[in-house]
Structures are given as structure tokens and as C-alpha cells.
Write a protein that holds these residues in place. Structure first.
Motif, mmCIF file in Angstrom:
data_model
loop_
_atom_site.group_PDB
_atom_site.id
_atom_site.type_symbol
_atom_site.label_atom_id
_atom_site.label_comp_id
_atom_site.label_asym_id
_atom_site.label_seq_id
_atom_site.Cartn_x
_atom_site.Cartn_y
_atom_site.Cartn_z
ATOM 1 N N LYS A 9 -4.214 3.782 -46.543
ATOM 2 C CA LYS A 9 -3.537 4.514 -45.465
ATOM 3 C C LYS A 9 -4.528 5.094 -44.461
ATOM 4 C CE LYS A 9 -3.214 9.121 -47.573
ATOM 5 N NZ LYS A 9 -2.280 10.187 -48.015
ATOM 6 N N LYS A 68 -5.108 2.864 -35.968
ATOM 7 C CA LYS A 68 -3.852 2.232 -35.570
ATOM 8 C C LYS A 68 -3.953 1.668 -34.156
ATOM 9 C CE LYS A 68 -1.200 5.307 -38.561
ATOM 10 N NZ LYS A 68 -0.204 6.412 -38.625
ATOM 11 N N HIS A 99 6.284 -10.546 -37.083
ATOM 12 C CA HIS A 99 6.244 -9.508 -38.108
ATOM 13 C C HIS A 99 6.648 -10.152 -39.435
ATOM 14 C CE1 HIS A 99 6.498 -7.014 -34.483
ATOM 15 N NE2 HIS A 99 6.021 -6.015 -35.211
ATOM 16 N N TRP A 139 6.641 -8.823 -42.467
ATOM 17 C CA TRP A 139 7.661 -7.882 -42.952
ATOM 18 C C TRP A 139 8.553 -7.627 -41.743
ATOM 19 C CZ3 TRP A 139 8.042 -5.040 -47.760
ATOM 20 C CH2 TRP A 139 9.156 -4.193 -47.791
ATOM 21 N N LYS A 183 10.610 -6.452 -38.836
ATOM 22 C CA LYS A 183 10.612 -5.084 -38.326
ATOM 23 C C LYS A 183 11.960 -4.394 -38.423
ATOM 24 C CE LYS A 183 10.887 -6.614 -33.449
ATOM 25 N NZ LYS A 183 10.671 -8.070 -33.664
ATOM 26 N N PRO A 218 3.621 0.682 -38.855
ATOM 27 C CA PRO A 218 4.070 -0.578 -39.465
ATOM 28 C C PRO A 218 4.394 -1.649 -38.440
ATOM 29 C CG PRO A 218 5.764 1.127 -39.665
ATOM 30 C CD PRO A 218 4.510 1.802 -39.213
ATOM 31 N N ASP A 226 0.801 -3.139 -37.447
ATOM 32 C CA ASP A 226 -0.203 -3.305 -38.501
ATOM 33 C C ASP A 226 -0.627 -4.771 -38.594
ATOM 34 O OD1 ASP A 226 -1.573 -3.483 -41.057
ATOM 35 O OD2 ASP A 226 -0.664 -1.551 -41.555
ATOM 36 N N HIS A 246 0.105 -7.618 -41.382
ATOM 37 C CA HIS A 246 1.311 -8.441 -41.532
ATOM 38 C C HIS A 246 1.766 -9.050 -40.207
ATOM 39 C CE1 HIS A 246 5.099 -6.201 -40.139
ATOM 40 N NE2 HIS A 246 4.107 -5.419 -39.755
ATOM 41 N N MET A 303 2.274 -4.231 -47.353
ATOM 42 C CA MET A 303 3.151 -3.302 -46.642
ATOM 43 C C MET A 303 3.834 -2.337 -47.604
ATOM 44 S SD MET A 303 2.944 -3.835 -43.343
ATOM 45 C CE MET A 303 4.485 -3.364 -42.528
ATOM 46 N N ARG A 356 1.108 0.211 -48.454
ATOM 47 C CA ARG A 356 0.670 1.047 -47.324
ATOM 48 C C ARG A 356 1.742 2.037 -46.883
ATOM 49 N NH1 ARG A 356 0.390 4.252 -44.297
ATOM 50 N NH2 ARG A 356 -0.725 4.451 -42.308
ATOM 51 N N TYR A 357 2.999 1.621 -46.832
ATOM 52 C CA TYR A 357 4.056 2.458 -46.265
ATOM 53 C C TYR A 357 4.982 2.955 -47.382
ATOM 54 C CZ TYR A 357 1.967 0.745 -42.063
ATOM 55 O OH TYR A 357 1.039 0.450 -41.097
ATOM 56 N N LEU A 368 8.731 1.335 -47.777
ATOM 57 C CA LEU A 368 8.972 -0.100 -47.863
ATOM 58 C C LEU A 368 8.724 -0.592 -49.289
ATOM 59 C CD1 LEU A 368 7.185 -1.271 -44.566
ATOM 60 C CD2 LEU A 368 9.528 -0.400 -44.875
#
Length: 278
Positions: free
Chosen positions: A76, A80, A128, A130, A132, A143, A146, A149, A203, A206-207, A216
Motif C-alpha cells: 500500500k 499514485k 482495467h 480488475w 472498474k 485502484p 494502478d 492491473h 488488487m 492492495r485494496y 476488493l
């Protein structure tokens, strides 16, 4: 198959990493043979071990939920990017190793000019992996931006994938040989199945519900819609095993770490941690 590092082997791996001359991974064209990819994974093992006593120090010796929590704390801490900055970053992270003027598209496997980014037919845009909408984070900094992904993909193929979960089966995807889709799932070509799995699971680590974003998590479903979930976990785990990290994926992880976000995808470095956590 990925190299599995058990605690009893760690001292030996660290010794090997110290003795080895560490060099920046030189990108090579993604291999089409699983045997070649496995050989590449084995050859790169000492480089992975080099991060164990530094970046991953807080995760060593842990498993299950404790490992997931430790990795979250580690990854984390990142720089960004804005969504507009992602364009230029992808031109670097996904550069075609055979043509520095091009990027390699994720699902298509095609090489396309870096300058052909945009939203028109024949362009590539920002996929994306993952989706969005799964967690409704859109393109928000975090996210939604990022790099771990986000990948270049043909506009039409990106649209065909949409926000579908990942699973096996379906009909061929136009413009993406070896990829398949049906009404509720998408199957990428064999050469990047593991890449997709490791991006999704990054993901999920991280989230975890902080930073004002949803928690997530992978699950065993398709048709997850706007829920902060992606499936199918059992399929993703199998893809991680069958398609270990190759030189392209390892270089990508290194470039993101060194030049952009300054965090790593732990499952590229340690694919065996997937099974340990899930």
C-alpha cells in the motif's frame, strides 16, 4: 510450475542471491511454450529472493490471513498516478521487447505503435483487468490508475471483455486469437492467463477497504456486477499455476517498482503465495 520457497530453503536462496550478479531483467518476447516459461521462472528465482530480506521482510514466515495482511502493509506504500499519466507509463511498462516503438497488447498479443493510443477503432486503450465497475472505483486515482492491473489493449477487444469476470469457455474473441468469451465471463489467451490471475489477486491484497475505496476480494462467482468482487477464484489459482511469470511480466513488475509506483506485485515475485493465502 512456479518455484516454491519453503522456509527451510530461504537461507540457501539468500546465499545464492548474494553470490549472483544481479542485473536488470532484459525484456524478451512472451513465450508461447509453458515449458519455456517455467524455465524462465526457475532461472529468475535468485533475483526474486533478493527482495526477501528487504522489501518482503515483514511477510516472511507468514501464511494465510497473516501473510495477506503483511503484504497489504507492504504494497500500500506507493506513488499514485493520475489517469492521464497512465498513458505514458504503459508505453514503458508494456513496451514490445522486439520493437521499442510499440506496446504488446494483453489479450490480443499484438504489437501496436505506442502512438496509436486513444478511443478509435484500431487504437489501443487502458484496460482495467480488475473491471472498474466491480467496486465502482472508475478511473479514480488509486485502484482506477494502478499500473499493476492496467494494460494496453485493442479498443474493440477491450469492449468485448467489458466488465466480465474470468472463467474458462465461450466463443472466440475477434481480434484476440486464443481468447474466448460468453455472456458472463472472459478467458484470455494461454500466454497471459497467469498474468491476469496475479493482477487480480494483487488488487485483492492492495485494496482492503482503506483509502475510501471498497474492499476488493476474489470469489467463486461470475456475474459479480458492481460488487467489489471478481471471479472465479479457483480458475485464477489454476491459471497462476499453469502460467508462471515470464521475463515480460517480471520486467513489468520491476519497471513499475523502480520508475512509477515504487511498489511490487508480490505474486509475480512469489507465485506460491497465492496458494498460501487462498
Amino acid at each position: 510450475m512456479p518455484v516454491r520457497r519453503r522456509p527451510a530453503h530461504r537461507a540457501l536462496l539468500a546465499l545464492c542471491a548474494t553470490a549472483a550478479t544481479l542485473t536488470t531483467t532484459v525484456a524478451a518476447a512472451p513465450a508461447s511454450s509453458s515449458d519455456t516459461r517455467t524455465a524462465e521462472a526457475v532461472a529468475a528465482a535468485p533475483e526474486d529472493a533478493a527482495y526477501d530480506d528487504t522489501y518482503y521482510e515483514g511477510a516472511l514466515g507468514k501464511s494465510g490471513g497473516a501473510l495477506k495482511a503483511a503484504l497489504h502493509t507492504i504494497v500500500k506504500d506507493q506513488t499514485k498516478l493520475s489517469y492521464s499519466q497512465v498513458w505514458n507509463a504503459l508505453k514503458d511498462t508494456d513496451e514490445d521487447p522486439g520493437n521499442a516503438s510499440n506496446v504488446t497488447l494483453l489479450y490480443s498479443g499484438q504489437s501496436r505503435s505506442k502512438s496509436a493510443n486513444g478511443g478509435n477503432t484500431g487504437d489501443w486503450n487502458r484496460e482495467h483487468v480488475w473491471a472498474k465497475s466491480h467496486g465502482d472505483f472508475g478511473t479514480a486515482t488509486g485502484p482506477g490508475t494502478d499500473l499493476h492491473h492496467l494494460r494496453p489493449e485493442d479498443v474493440g477487444v477491450n469492449s468485448a471483455r467489458g466488465n466480465k469476470d474470468f472463467d474458462n469457455g465461450g466463443g472466440p474473441v475477434s481480434g484476440a486469437p486464443g481468447s474466448f468469451t460468453d455472456s458472463d465471463s472472459f478467458e484470455p489467451r494461454d500466454a497471459v492467463k497467469g498474468d491476469v490471475a496475479r493482477m487480480i489477486l494483487y488488487m485483492a491484497v492492495r485494496y482492503e477497504g482503506g483509502d475510501s475505496f471498497a474492499d476488493l476480494e476474489p470469489n467463486e462467482r461470475v456475474n459479480n456486477g458492481s460488487s467489489p468482487a471478481m471471479g472465479k477464484l479457483s480458475v485464477l489459482k489454476r491459471w497462476n499455476d499453469e502460467d508462471p511469470p515470464d521475463s515480460f511480466e517480471r520486467r513489468r513488475n520491476e519497471v513499475i517498482f523502480e520508475k512509477y509506483q515504487h511498489n511490487r506485485n508480490p505474486f509475480v515475485d512469489h507465485p506460491e503465495w497465492v496458494e498460501s493465502i487462498w
